[in-house]
Design a protein around this motif. Structure first.
Motif, PDB file in Angstrom:
ATOM      1  N   GLU A   3       0.603  -1.030  -0.175  1.00 35.32           N
ATOM      2  CA  GLU A   3      -0.419   0.073  -0.326  1.00 35.32           C
ATOM      3  C   GLU A   3       1.032   1.319  -0.157  1.00 35.32           C
ATOM      4  N   ALA A   4       2.240   1.178   0.987  1.00 36.89           N
ATOM      5  CA  ALA A   4       2.650   2.414   0.583  1.00 36.89           C
ATOM      6  C   ALA A   4       3.706   2.735  -0.544  1.00 36.89           C
ATOM      7  N   LEU A   5       3.831   1.139  -1.184  1.00 31.16           N
ATOM      8  CA  LEU A   5       4.632   2.061  -2.785  1.00 31.16           C
ATOM      9  C   LEU A   5       3.784   1.908  -3.716  1.00 31.16           C
ATOM     10  N   ARG A   6       2.553   1.556  -3.313  1.00 27.08           N
ATOM     11  CA  ARG A   6       1.025   2.396  -4.028  1.00 27.08           C
ATOM     12  C   ARG A   6       0.212   3.892  -3.851  1.00 27.08           C
ATOM     13  N   TYR A   7       0.440   3.734  -2.659  1.00 28.37           N
ATOM     14  CA  TYR A   7       0.075   5.400  -2.610  1.00 28.37           C
ATOM     15  C   TYR A   7       1.408   6.487  -3.268  1.00 28.37           C
ATOM     16  N   GLY A   8       2.682   5.425  -2.242  1.00 29.89           N
ATOM     17  CA  GLY A   8       4.165   6.793  -2.705  1.00 29.89           C
ATOM     18  C   GLY A   8       4.235   6.988  -3.845  1.00 29.89           C
ATOM     19  N   SER A   9       4.345   5.980  -4.331  1.00 32.32           N
ATOM     20  CA  SER A   9       4.720   5.755  -5.832  1.00 32.32           C
ATOM     21  C   SER A   9       3.779   7.202  -6.620  1.00 32.32           C
ATOM     22  N   PHE A  10       2.641   6.862  -6.841  1.00 32.24           N
ATOM     23  CA  PHE A  10       1.033   7.201  -7.651  1.00 32.24           C
ATOM     24  C   PHE A  10       0.971   8.737  -7.307  1.00 32.24           C
ATOM     25  N   MET A  11       1.647   9.447  -5.890  1.00 29.03           N
ATOM     26  CA  MET A  11       1.700  10.916  -5.559  1.00 29.03           C
ATOM     27  C   MET A  11       2.997  11.752  -6.235  1.00 29.03           C
TER      28      MET A  11
END
Length: 483
Positions: free
Chosen positions: A303-311
């Protein structure tokens, strides 16, 4: 100054722009939720204004000078921003002031993505389409599209192209004729848009949202048809598609052309700007993901990767989409992401910011100056891919950077003088001058709460960012008018 030619071209460009008001009318008629009269009225008014400017000067046949190109670009973007506000003012379903309408129009055309509107989910489809379309047209620049048409009317376009295209490599045409260059750029742009829309549709969006979001993705704009932006769909697949196309749109379009022509992916990885661009994004993603997981903002590293990479990709490329409220993230992350937008996209891309190539050259120049402390008499040219960069280019880069910083400071102080707090003023200036969109503080989600003087200052900031400062400020100098 060839006033008659300038007025003629401005009239032609306004008439061309009036045609772009037809699609929103069609959308309004399809969805039957109003707004078609507002767009029809705006179309007629814009067409009449263009005709009144063009008709008295229709027989003019002279080549544009460099000064004329600057004047046409500045006048056209200013006129277009004002004309673009007409449908928003005329549509009764959207209660909006003239100031807010102009702000929204300039935000769309400059691909900034800062909005004063809320309640997008219940807004007429034609208005939603129009906002997305504004960004798509502004992404590559209507001027470049017009350059592909003007030669057929007996008007040269090189001066317009040089004044409009972003980055320090404006004269590196990818085709022998400027009209062919503009057409090639738009073909690539359209192809990426079509591919992006199809991918969004396959991932679960309806056609309206898919096309609308493909417009703002490829334009590096950030407008959405929903208040929650990309987060509305809550889909990791849609977010991955957005990341991929934001990444592509933030790269130099000349690279896309060469890769397509040679059918070699290696073209990208031999380009120093692309390698730097990719590295900056990867480092940002790693830092964001690691910090979010370490601070337990998200329960798992996926989840950290999902939101961190997108933003990270969204903010760093100056797109401005959101799948999370990054302004509430802990520690240094919100400020780091805002600072990454200063680097922005590559030269020749639809991204904003200082541009990666300038950032790279500034770094190399800094390293050279440190080395000169030890070897003051040595000749140490700045090199890219083994080729020396001329001192003229380096001076231009340093001049741009100095002017960028000075402009940023002036806008920041003006906003604070009109009552804005420091955090909001800093992020609002960065968000508009870098053509980013979202900020921190009062402008984290929406710019509707700030006062009218602040909105006009930020509107000017958006235009300065889109035209890369020099194009707009040069016409304010004595030298320009004396030449």
């Amino acid at each position: 100054m060839q006033n008659s030619m300038i007025i003629k071209i401005l009239g032609l460009l306004l008439m061309v722009y009036s045609v772009t008001l037809v699609p929103p009318i069609i959308v309004a008629l399809i969805y039957q939720d109003g707004a078609h009269w507002a767009f029809a009225t705006a179309l007629v008014l814009t067409l009449i204004a263009g005709l009144l400017l063009w008709y008295p000067n229709r027989h003019e046949r002279r080549e544009l000078k460099i000064r004329d190109g600057f004047i046409v670009v500045v006048m056209f973007w200013t006129a277009l921003g004002l004309v673009g506000a007409l449908p928003l003012v005329l549509e009764e379903e959207v209660p909006i002031s003239i100031t807010d309408a102009v702000f929204e129009s300039f935000s769309g055309l400059t691909t900034t993505g800062a909005t004063v509107l809320s309640g997008l989910d219940t807004m007429p489809h034609a208005i939603l389409w129009y906002r997305q379309q504004l960004q798509w047209l502004g992404g590559m620049g209507i001027i470049v599209l017009a350059v592909a048409i003007l030669p057929m009317l007996g008007i040269g376009g090189m001066q317009l192209y040089r004044a409009e295209m972003p980055g320090p490599t404006k004269d590196n045409k990818i085709a022998p004729r400027i009209s062919e260059t503009a057409k090639t750029l738009w073909l690539i742009y359209v192809a990426l848009t079509v591919a992006c829309a199809a991918a969004y549709k396959l991932a679960g969006m309806n056609w309206f949202d898919a096309i609308g979001h493909s417009f703002s993705t490829v334009a590096i704009g950030g407008f959405s048809t929903h208040d929650a932006s990309i987060g509305y769909f809550d889909s990791a697949l849609i977010e991955a598609i957005a990341i991929f196309f934001m990444f592509l749109a933030g790269a130099n379009f000349a690279l896309h052309f060469r890769a397509f022509r040679t059918l070699e992916v290696r073209t990208y990885f031999t380009d120093p700007e692309f390698k730097t661009y990719t590295s900056v994004l990867l480092i940002g993603v790693l830092i964001s993901t690691g910090y979010l997981y370490w601070q337990a903002v998200y329960p798992s590293w996926t989840e950290a990767l999902r939101y961190g990479s997108f933003m990270t990709v969204s903010i760093a490329t100056t797109t401005g989409f959101g799948n999370a409220d990054f302004a509430t993230w802990p520690g240094f992350l919100p400020v780091m992401l805002i600072l990454m937008s200063f680097i922005g996209g590559s030269a020749g891309s639809t991204g904003g910011g200082i541009k990666v190539i300038r950032f790279l050259l500034l770094l190399k120049q800094g390293v050279r100056e440190v080395q000169r402390l030890m070897h003051p008499n040595a000749l140490m040219p700045v090199k890219l891919n083994g080729r020396a960069i001329s001192e003229r280019v380096m001076s231009s880069v340093w001049g741009f950077f100095a002017l960028y910083v000075a402009t940023f400071v002036v806008i920041l102080l003006l906003l604070m003088a009109f009552g804005m707090d420091q955090v909001t003023a800093f992020s609002a200036t960065a968000a508009t001058l870098n053509n980013l969109g979202p900020g921190l503080g009062e402008v984290a989600a929406n710019f509707g709460q700030i006062n009218d003087p602040q909105k006009w200052i930020l509107t000017l900031s958006m235009l300065l960012g889109r035209l890369e400062i020099f194009t707009l400020l040069v016409i304010l100098t004595r030298t320009f008018w004396r030449a």
